[in-house]
Design a protein around this motif. Structure first.
Motif, PDB file in Angstrom:
ATOM      1  N   VAL A 256     -11.964  50.118 -60.315  1.00  0.00           N
ATOM      2  CA  VAL A 256     -10.504  50.143 -60.242  1.00  0.00           C
ATOM      3  C   VAL A 256     -10.056  51.595 -60.395  1.00  0.00           C
ATOM      4  O   VAL A 256     -10.351  52.238 -61.407  1.00  0.00           O
ATOM      5  CB  VAL A 256      -9.867  49.256 -61.327  1.00  0.00           C
ATOM      6  N   THR A 257      -9.323  52.106 -59.418  1.00  0.00           N
ATOM      7  CA  THR A 257      -9.030  53.542 -59.354  1.00  0.00           C
ATOM      8  C   THR A 257      -7.827  53.988 -60.177  1.00  0.00           C
ATOM      9  O   THR A 257      -7.474  55.169 -60.160  1.00  0.00           O
ATOM     10  CB  THR A 257      -8.817  53.967 -57.892  1.00  0.00           C
ATOM     11  N   THR A 258      -7.175  53.058 -60.880  1.00  0.00           N
ATOM     12  CA  THR A 258      -6.024  53.413 -61.709  1.00  0.00           C
ATOM     13  C   THR A 258      -6.204  52.853 -63.118  1.00  0.00           C
ATOM     14  O   THR A 258      -7.269  52.315 -63.450  1.00  0.00           O
ATOM     15  CB  THR A 258      -4.710  52.862 -61.114  1.00  0.00           C
ATOM     16  N   SER A 259      -5.161  52.929 -63.916  1.00  0.00           N
ATOM     17  CA  SER A 259      -5.222  52.451 -65.302  1.00  0.00           C
ATOM     18  C   SER A 259      -5.075  50.937 -65.421  1.00  0.00           C
ATOM     19  O   SER A 259      -4.996  50.406 -66.522  1.00  0.00           O
ATOM     20  CB  SER A 259      -4.113  53.126 -66.122  1.00  0.00           C
ATOM     21  N   LYS A 260      -5.053  50.228 -64.290  1.00  0.00           N
ATOM     22  CA  LYS A 260      -4.764  48.787 -64.301  1.00  0.00           C
ATOM     23  C   LYS A 260      -6.008  47.912 -64.228  1.00  0.00           C
ATOM     24  O   LYS A 260      -5.970  46.801 -63.708  1.00  0.00           O
ATOM     25  CB  LYS A 260      -3.804  48.460 -63.170  1.00  0.00           C
ATOM     26  N   ALA A 261      -7.110  48.389 -64.778  1.00  0.00           N
ATOM     27  CA  ALA A 261      -8.347  47.601 -64.785  1.00  0.00           C
ATOM     28  C   ALA A 261      -8.161  46.285 -65.533  1.00  0.00           C
ATOM     29  O   ALA A 261      -8.796  45.274 -65.205  1.00  0.00           O
ATOM     30  CB  ALA A 261      -9.473  48.415 -65.414  1.00  0.00           C
ATOM     31  N   TYR A 262      -7.287  46.279 -66.518  1.00  0.00           N
ATOM     32  CA  TYR A 262      -7.059  45.060 -67.300  1.00  0.00           C
ATOM     33  C   TYR A 262      -6.538  43.912 -66.435  1.00  0.00           C
ATOM     34  O   TYR A 262      -6.808  42.735 -66.718  1.00  0.00           O
ATOM     35  CB  TYR A 262      -6.098  45.331 -68.458  1.00  0.00           C
TER      36      TYR A 262
END
Length: 346
Positions: A256-262
């Motif tokens: 996941v390339t942003t902070s939104k892996a969650y």
């Protein structure tokens, strides 16, 4: 004690007048080449350091710096950046510098453009911005440059001769590190690169991370890994990603390339029978929750607070202390797992 040299001392050592030394130190007025050479020779010999603090206190001009970044209401990642800017403001509150924060909607190019217009109307001496949208950011930076406004960027890389400095990470190398982590976890298989919410064609940070990721496997993993790209936006995110994973049952790893892996972790956690390796970015509370329960295997820490702090202080120190602005400041790429996450909150 180490001797503190005055202008009078330097003048006597160089055999010139105090006025000549003053002109050399402050780079004003005409000085003969012979006098310049003699003063500089003395300065080198005594390792002279100007009293920047005293010099700054004599200044009466108030410098204005505008910082432009996404609103943390839409993405908590940006709150750390705001904290870093506010820390810099607090540290230099006694000096003649004003730092103002302008927020835009990270999902809207229109919001970015309109916010830049508001910044321009404020007539700042410098602008520090997050160039989230490649095309619009380039246009804004060129406009600032035409008005004589110093422009620096942080978080996202952007190539432009009009940019004074960049603070952040090497995003290409960051993608390579993510690839190496998934290689260690899987050894072989199918991996999907997941881009969430942003317009990929206008998002250089996503492109650079994907380029680095693919470059790693092009060099070292040929034949072992099949790399796919998946782009998804709200509001259909949950349904679309679930359908994509069901349609591609061979996927064993996700980047996941942003902070939104969650958001991805929440979906794959509902199917614990099939373990999918997951690497993402940033120490958000939601990401740490899924890191600790081992749904997320690794997080790459981009240190957004430090990025924003350094970007802001470099401009402040340029104005009040006449310090050179470094063209580039690359922060280390930290790899976080369950064993060391707690160390970043001490």
């Amino acid at each position: 004690m180490e001797k503190i040299y005055t202008i009078k001392d330097i003048a006597e050592l160089a055999g010139v007048s105090k006025g000549t030394v003053d002109r050399v130190l402050h780079k004003r007025g005409k000085v003969s080449q012979d006098a310049l050479d003699r003063v500089n020779e003395v300065l080198d010999k005594i390792d002279y350091q100007p009293n920047l603090m005293a010099r700054s206190l004599k200044k009466t001009q108030i410098y204005s710096i505008c910082v432009l970044l996404p609103d943390s209401k839409n993405d908590p990642y940006w709150q750390s950046c705001i904290d870093g800017i506010n820390e810099a403001k607090k540290e230099f509150k006694s000096f003649n510098v004003k730092v103002e924060i302008f927020l835009f909607d990270a999902t809207s190019t229109v919001s970015f453009v309109e916010t830049n217009k508001a910044v321009l109307a404020a007539s700042p001496d410098a602008v520090l911005l997050v160039p989230l949208f490649h095309k619009e950011a380039n246009e804004a930076i060129e406009t600032y440059n035409s008005k004589g406004i110093i422009t620096s960027i942080f978080n996202n890389q952007l190539k432009s001769s009009s940019i004074k400095s960049f603070v952040g990470q090497d995003l290409f190398q960051s993608g390579r590190i993510a690839a190496r982590l998934l290689e260690l976890l899987l050894q072989k298989g199918t991996i999907a690169i997941v881009h969430i919410d942003e317009d990929y064609e206008n998002a250089i940070h996503m492109q650079e991370k994907e380029k680095g990721f693919r470059d790693y496997f092009d060099q070292s993993g040929k034949g072992k890994f099949d790399i796919k790209t998946f782009k998804v936006k709200h509001p259909q995110f949950k349904t679309t990603l679930k359908e994509y994973l069901e349609a591609n049952p061979t996927i064993e790893g996700l980047f996941v390339t942003t902070s939104k892996a969650y958001q991805v972790a929440k979906i794959i956690a509902k199917n614990p029978e099939k373990k999918i390796a997951l690497v993402g970015y940033d120490l958000l509370e939601n990401n740490l929750e899924y890191l600790n329960n081992k749904t997320i295997d690794f997080l790459i820490h981009q240190n957004p607070k430090r990025q924003a702090y350094l970007g802001t202080t470099s401009l402040i120190e340029h104005f009040i202390f006449e310090k050179e602005i470094s063209a580039e400041k690359l922060l280390p790429i930290d790899i976080i797992n369950t064993e060391n996450a707690k160390d970043y909150f001490l």
